[in-house]
Structure formats: C-alpha cells, structure tokens
Design an enzyme around this catalytic site. Structure first.
Site, PDB file in Angstrom:
ATOM      1  N   LYS A 267       0.810   4.485   6.781  1.00 32.12           N
ATOM      2  CA  LYS A 267       0.205   5.231   5.900  1.00 32.12           C
ATOM      3  C   LYS A 267       0.763   6.727   5.991  1.00 32.12           C
ATOM      4  O   LYS A 267       1.776   7.081   6.635  1.00 32.12           O
ATOM      5  CB  LYS A 267      -1.315   5.503   6.225  1.00 32.12           C
TER       6      LYS A 267
ATOM      7  N   SER B 176       0.759  -1.141  -0.023  1.00 34.78           N
ATOM      8  CA  SER B 176      -0.134   0.027   0.006  1.00 34.78           C
ATOM      9  C   SER B 176       0.772   1.151   0.023  1.00 34.78           C
ATOM     10  O   SER B 176       0.291   2.420  -0.378  1.00 34.78           O
ATOM     11  CB  SER B 176      -0.946   0.186   1.086  1.00 34.78           C
TER      12      SER B 176
END
Length: 186
Positions: free
Chosen positions: A108, A39
């Site tokens: 993230k 990701s």
C-alpha cells in the site's frame, strides 16, 4: 574415507553459513516480494517482483507520505520478533510457489502519518484540510464518509492506488508502525 567426510563437512558448513547470512539479510535489511492483486494499479501490477528495504521497520521509523510499503494487515494482532523471523520464510515460499500467498501482507501507499486528520469527500482524500494531489491513483475514488479520521501516535494510514478496488486502512483502520514491514525500493 576420512577425506570424503571432511569434504562433506566443509560443504555442509559452507551451506549453513550462507543460509544464516541470507536469513540475516532477509530479516534485517532487504526482502524480495511479489505483488498479489490489483490494489496498486497503475503503479504496481499483479505478479510484479519488488525489493523491500527492512531498515525502517528494524529502526521503528515512521514512513513518509507517498512511500509504498508492505504492511501486516492484522492491525489488532500484536507482532513480536518471532513474526519478523518467520515472515521471511513464508515470503520465500510464496516467492517461489506462485499458488501460495501470504494473505495478511499487503502492498500500500502511506497517506497519513501520526497526528494527521483525514477526510474522504468529492472523490478525494483531504489531509489536514487540504486535498491531496495524487497523480498516481487509477481513477477518482467512489468512497466518502461524513466523519474525519485522526491518525493516532504510532500509526499510519495506508491506501491502494486503485482506490475503488483496494482493501486498506479505510476498512481495517490505521496501521501500527511496527506492522509496516518495509519500504519498496525497487
């Protein structure tokens, strides 16, 4: 015999003190972790090792735009100090055992802070009416939505750099600041 017992006691005592110091450092200051998944490509890759500063988490600081952070993705879960103590132990196990993963801890990037309004259109993220310049993303985003998202006080909005292959705040919602477990520093 008494000398041997004394020597064993000294070793055990030293090991216990060293472990206690290591745990304090790990819980309150720095933590090693490993990237699991794709990701954050192209910035971070699966299997990469990271060092995370825990100081912002301990102080309750709101991370800055663009900071790469680790988060507890269970946004509806109410974290306590016990989580901050047990999380490092789970992380150590995952760090040394590549098969064991901590599924709720994600890496993230911070895109929105409290009070921001975010929109998703034209393959871009718009913050407070301005499109973000994001040279770090893997490819243009295939995600859009008609309504805007207002980030509440005490929350941040986090996304992966590989926008088309990332579970992030678009799906779990804004992340409570106390769920931001640390900032990647290396």
């Amino acid at each position: 015999m008494n000398t041997i017992l004394h020597e064993v006691y000294e070793w055990v005592y030293s090991i216990i003190i060293a472990l206690a110091i290591a745990m304090v450092i790990h819980i309150f200051f720095f933590q090693p972790t490993r990237v699991s998944g794709e990701s954050m490509v192209p910035t971070l890759h699966n299997g990469e090792y990271l060092i995370v500063s825990k100081l912002g988490h301990v102080m309750g600081d709101v991370p800055d735009y663009g900071d790469i952070v680790i988060i507890d993705s269970r946004v509806l879960y109410e974290r306590t100090w016990k989580d901050d103590v047990t999380e490092p132990m789970n992380n150590y196990l995952a760090f040394f055992n590549h098969d064991l993963q901590t599924k709720n801890v994600w890496v993230k990037r911070v895109i929105g802070r409290p009070g921001d309004t975010l929109a998703f259109r034209d393959g871009k993220v718009w913050r407070n009416g301005e499109p973000l310049d994001e040279p770090y993303i893997n490819e243009p985003m295939n995600y859009s939505r008609k309504d805007e998202i207002k980030i509440p006080e005490g929350y941040v909005f986090c996304m992966g750099d590989n926008r088309n292959h990332s579970s992030d705040s678009r799906f779990i919602g804004p992340v409570p600041v106390d769920h931001v477990l640390g900032k990647v520093i290396w």
